[in-house]
Scaffold this motif. Structure first.
Motif, short mmCIF file in Angstrom:
data_model
loop_
_atom_site.label_atom_id
_atom_site.label_comp_id
_atom_site.label_asym_id
_atom_site.label_seq_id
_atom_site.Cartn_x
_atom_site.Cartn_y
_atom_site.Cartn_z
N ILE A 1 0.82 -1.21 0.00
CA ILE A 1 0.00 0.00 0.00
C ILE A 1 0.86 1.27 0.00
O ILE A 1 0.72 2.12 -0.88
N VAL A 2 1.74 1.39 0.99
CA VAL A 2 2.52 2.63 1.10
C VAL A 2 3.41 2.82 -0.13
O VAL A 2 3.41 3.88 -0.76
N GLU A 3 4.17 1.77 -0.47
CA GLU A 3 5.08 1.88 -1.60
C GLU A 3 4.41 1.51 -2.92
O GLU A 3 4.55 2.20 -3.93
N GLY A 4 3.65 0.41 -2.92
CA GLY A 4 3.11 -0.13 -4.16
C GLY A 4 1.95 0.66 -4.73
O GLY A 4 1.70 0.60 -5.94
N VAL A 5 1.22 1.40 -3.91
CA VAL A 5 0.13 2.23 -4.41
C VAL A 5 0.55 3.70 -4.42
O VAL A 5 0.66 4.33 -5.47
N PHE A 6 0.82 4.24 -3.23
CA PHE A 6 1.06 5.69 -3.15
C PHE A 6 2.44 6.08 -3.67
O PHE A 6 2.57 7.07 -4.40
N GLY A 7 3.46 5.32 -3.32
CA GLY A 7 4.79 5.61 -3.85
C GLY A 7 4.83 5.52 -5.36
O GLY A 7 5.47 6.33 -6.04
#
Length: 199
Positions: A159-165
Protein backbone atom coordinates in the motif's frame (compact mmCIF):
# COMPACT_ATOMS: atom_id res chain seq x y z
CA UNK A 1 4.66 19.77 0.60
CA UNK A 2 6.71 21.35 3.36
CA UNK A 3 5.59 21.58 6.96
CA UNK A 4 5.01 25.31 6.49
CA UNK A 5 2.30 24.80 3.86
CA UNK A 6 -1.21 25.32 5.14
CA UNK A 7 -3.61 22.45 4.54
CA UNK A 8 -6.75 24.11 3.21
CA UNK A 9 -8.63 21.05 1.99
CA UNK A 10 -8.55 17.45 3.19
CA UNK A 11 -10.20 14.38 1.74
CA UNK A 12 -11.04 11.53 4.13
CA UNK A 13 -11.90 8.22 2.44
CA UNK A 14 -13.65 5.54 4.48
CA UNK A 15 -14.44 1.94 3.52
CA UNK A 16 -16.58 0.38 6.22
CA UNK A 17 -20.18 -0.84 5.78
CA UNK A 18 -21.39 0.06 9.30
CA UNK A 19 -22.22 3.70 10.03
CA UNK A 20 -21.38 3.53 13.74
CA UNK A 21 -18.18 1.50 13.28
CA UNK A 22 -14.88 2.42 14.87
CA UNK A 23 -13.59 3.37 11.40
CA UNK A 24 -16.38 5.92 10.95
CA UNK A 25 -15.91 7.19 14.49
CA UNK A 26 -12.20 7.73 13.87
CA UNK A 27 -12.89 9.41 10.53
CA UNK A 28 -15.40 11.79 12.12
CA UNK A 29 -13.07 12.63 14.99
CA UNK A 30 -10.20 13.32 12.60
CA UNK A 31 -12.49 15.45 10.45
CA UNK A 32 -13.39 17.45 13.55
CA UNK A 33 -9.73 17.96 14.47
CA UNK A 34 -8.91 19.17 10.97
CA UNK A 35 -11.91 21.52 10.89
CA UNK A 36 -10.79 23.03 14.20
CA UNK A 37 -7.56 23.95 12.42
CA UNK A 38 -9.51 25.72 9.68
CA UNK A 39 -9.27 22.93 7.13
CA UNK A 40 -12.19 22.23 4.78
CA UNK A 41 -12.94 18.50 5.00
CA UNK A 42 -14.72 16.27 2.51
CA UNK A 43 -15.57 12.72 3.54
CA UNK A 44 -15.87 10.09 0.81
CA UNK A 45 -17.90 7.31 2.43
CA UNK A 46 -17.49 4.68 -0.27
CA UNK A 47 -20.15 2.35 1.15
CA UNK A 48 -22.79 5.02 1.69
CA UNK A 49 -22.14 6.48 -1.75
CA UNK A 50 -22.38 3.08 -3.44
CA UNK A 51 -18.97 3.28 -5.09
CA UNK A 52 -18.54 0.37 -7.52
CA UNK A 53 -15.09 -1.21 -6.97
CA UNK A 54 -15.33 -3.64 -9.91
CA UNK A 55 -13.14 -2.96 -12.93
CA UNK A 56 -15.20 -2.51 -16.10
CA UNK A 57 -14.38 -2.38 -19.79
CA UNK A 58 -14.03 1.45 -19.70
CA UNK A 59 -11.64 1.08 -16.74
CA UNK A 60 -9.50 -1.35 -18.73
CA UNK A 61 -9.59 1.00 -21.71
CA UNK A 62 -8.21 3.72 -19.42
CA UNK A 63 -5.51 1.34 -18.25
CA UNK A 64 -4.53 0.91 -21.90
CA UNK A 65 -4.37 4.68 -22.45
CA UNK A 66 -7.79 5.60 -23.86
CA UNK A 67 -8.52 8.74 -21.80
CA UNK A 68 -11.85 9.26 -23.59
CA UNK A 69 -13.22 6.33 -21.58
CA UNK A 70 -13.12 8.09 -18.18
CA UNK A 71 -16.35 7.11 -16.35
CA UNK A 72 -18.26 9.86 -14.54
CA UNK A 73 -17.78 8.29 -11.09
CA UNK A 74 -14.01 8.14 -11.59
CA UNK A 75 -13.89 11.73 -12.78
CA UNK A 76 -15.70 12.75 -9.58
CA UNK A 77 -13.23 10.84 -7.37
CA UNK A 78 -10.23 12.27 -9.20
CA UNK A 79 -11.60 15.79 -8.77
CA UNK A 80 -11.91 15.14 -5.04
CA UNK A 81 -8.26 14.11 -4.90
CA UNK A 82 -7.19 17.09 -7.02
CA UNK A 83 -8.88 19.49 -4.57
CA UNK A 84 -7.19 17.98 -1.51
CA UNK A 85 -4.02 19.24 0.17
CA UNK A 86 -4.11 16.14 2.40
CA UNK A 87 -5.48 12.63 1.93
CA UNK A 88 -6.65 10.47 4.84
CA UNK A 89 -7.78 6.86 4.45
CA UNK A 90 -9.56 5.19 7.39
CA UNK A 91 -10.27 1.48 7.05
CA UNK A 92 -10.34 -1.89 8.82
CA UNK A 93 -7.63 -4.41 7.96
CA UNK A 94 -9.18 -7.34 6.07
CA UNK A 95 -6.89 -10.30 5.35
CA UNK A 96 -3.80 -8.19 6.06
CA UNK A 97 -4.68 -5.49 3.57
CA UNK A 98 -7.35 -2.91 2.76
CA UNK A 99 -11.00 -3.93 2.23
CA UNK A 100 -11.97 -4.92 -1.31
CA UNK A 101 -13.98 -1.70 -1.67
CA UNK A 102 -10.92 0.46 -1.05
CA UNK A 103 -8.73 -1.78 -3.22
CA UNK A 104 -11.27 -1.26 -6.01
CA UNK A 105 -11.06 2.50 -5.45
CA UNK A 106 -7.29 2.27 -5.95
CA UNK A 107 -7.77 0.07 -9.03
CA UNK A 108 -10.29 2.34 -10.71
CA UNK A 109 -9.37 5.87 -9.57
CA UNK A 110 -5.57 5.80 -9.85
CA UNK A 111 -5.51 5.77 -13.64
CA UNK A 112 -2.77 5.95 -16.23
CA UNK A 113 -1.82 9.52 -17.22
CA UNK A 114 -3.55 10.92 -14.13
CA UNK A 115 -1.99 9.09 -11.18
CA UNK A 116 1.09 7.90 -13.06
CA UNK A 117 2.54 7.97 -16.56
CA UNK A 118 5.03 6.13 -18.70
CA UNK A 119 8.08 8.26 -19.52
CA UNK A 120 9.71 8.24 -22.95
CA UNK A 121 12.38 5.87 -21.68
CA UNK A 122 9.72 3.43 -20.44
CA UNK A 123 10.00 4.27 -16.74
CA UNK A 124 6.86 4.60 -14.64
CA UNK A 125 6.66 8.09 -13.13
CA UNK A 126 4.28 9.15 -10.37
CA UNK A 127 2.00 11.91 -11.56
CA UNK A 128 0.05 12.98 -8.45
CA UNK A 129 0.73 16.18 -6.57
CA UNK A 130 2.84 15.14 -3.58
CA UNK A 131 0.47 15.91 -0.70
CA UNK A 132 0.60 14.25 2.74
CA UNK A 133 -1.21 10.92 2.96
CA UNK A 134 -2.28 9.40 6.27
CA UNK A 135 -3.43 5.78 6.42
CA UNK A 136 -5.34 4.90 9.58
CA UNK A 137 -6.21 1.24 9.99
CA UNK A 138 -7.97 -0.79 12.65
CA UNK A 139 -6.75 -4.34 13.23
CA UNK A 140 -8.16 -7.21 15.23
CA UNK A 141 -4.86 -8.62 16.46
CA UNK A 142 -1.79 -7.17 18.17
CA UNK A 143 1.43 -5.75 16.73
CA UNK A 144 3.43 -8.86 17.60
CA UNK A 145 1.10 -10.96 15.44
CA UNK A 146 1.51 -8.57 12.53
CA UNK A 147 5.29 -8.47 12.87
CA UNK A 148 5.67 -12.20 13.42
CA UNK A 149 4.01 -13.06 10.13
CA UNK A 150 5.37 -10.12 8.12
CA UNK A 151 2.00 -8.42 7.72
CA UNK A 152 3.33 -5.00 8.75
CA UNK A 153 5.95 -5.27 6.03
CA UNK A 154 3.32 -6.50 3.56
CA UNK A 155 1.11 -3.44 4.12
CA UNK A 156 4.13 -1.16 3.80
CA UNK A 157 5.14 -2.83 0.53
CA UNK A 158 1.68 -3.23 -1.01
CA UNK A 159 0.00 0.00 0.00
CA UNK A 160 2.52 2.63 1.10
CA UNK A 161 5.08 1.88 -1.60
CA UNK A 162 3.11 -0.13 -4.16
CA UNK A 163 0.13 2.23 -4.41
CA UNK A 164 1.06 5.69 -3.15
CA UNK A 165 4.79 5.61 -3.85
CA UNK A 166 4.05 4.35 -7.35
CA UNK A 167 1.88 7.45 -7.92
CA UNK A 168 4.55 9.86 -6.66
CA UNK A 169 3.32 10.36 -3.10
CA UNK A 170 6.28 10.27 -0.73
CA UNK A 171 4.91 11.67 2.54
CA UNK A 172 2.82 8.67 3.61
CA UNK A 173 2.13 7.82 7.25
CA UNK A 174 0.61 4.53 8.43
CA UNK A 175 -0.94 4.20 11.90
CA UNK A 176 -2.65 1.01 13.04
CA UNK A 177 -4.95 0.72 16.05
CA UNK A 178 -4.20 -2.86 17.09
CA UNK A 179 -6.71 -5.06 18.96
CA UNK A 180 -9.36 -2.62 17.82
CA UNK A 181 -12.25 -5.00 18.51
CA UNK A 182 -11.55 -4.85 22.25
CA UNK A 183 -10.14 -1.30 22.49
CA UNK A 184 -11.56 0.77 25.34
CA UNK A 185 -12.65 4.39 24.78
CA UNK A 186 -9.50 5.46 26.65
CA UNK A 187 -7.30 3.42 24.30
CA UNK A 188 -9.01 4.96 21.29
CA UNK A 189 -8.41 8.43 22.75
CA UNK A 190 -4.74 7.62 23.29
CA UNK A 191 -4.50 6.44 19.69
CA UNK A 192 -6.10 9.64 18.39
CA UNK A 193 -3.79 11.80 20.49
CA UNK A 194 -0.83 9.95 18.98
CA UNK A 195 -1.74 10.85 15.41
CA UNK A 196 0.81 13.66 15.12
CA UNK A 197 0.35 14.23 11.40
CA UNK A 198 -3.33 15.09 11.98
CA UNK A 199 -2.41 17.89 14.33
Amino acid sequence: MSATNVIKNALIVTAHPVDNSLSHSLANRIAGQLREQGTQVEIADLHAEGFNPAMSRPDLDLYHGDASALPDDIQREQQRVDRADKLVFVFPVYWWSVPGLLKGWFDRVLTLNWAYKVAEDGRIVGNLRDVPVHLIATAGTDVSGFDKHGYSTAIQTQIVEGVFGFCGLKNVTLDILYQADTATPAQVEDFLRGLDSIK
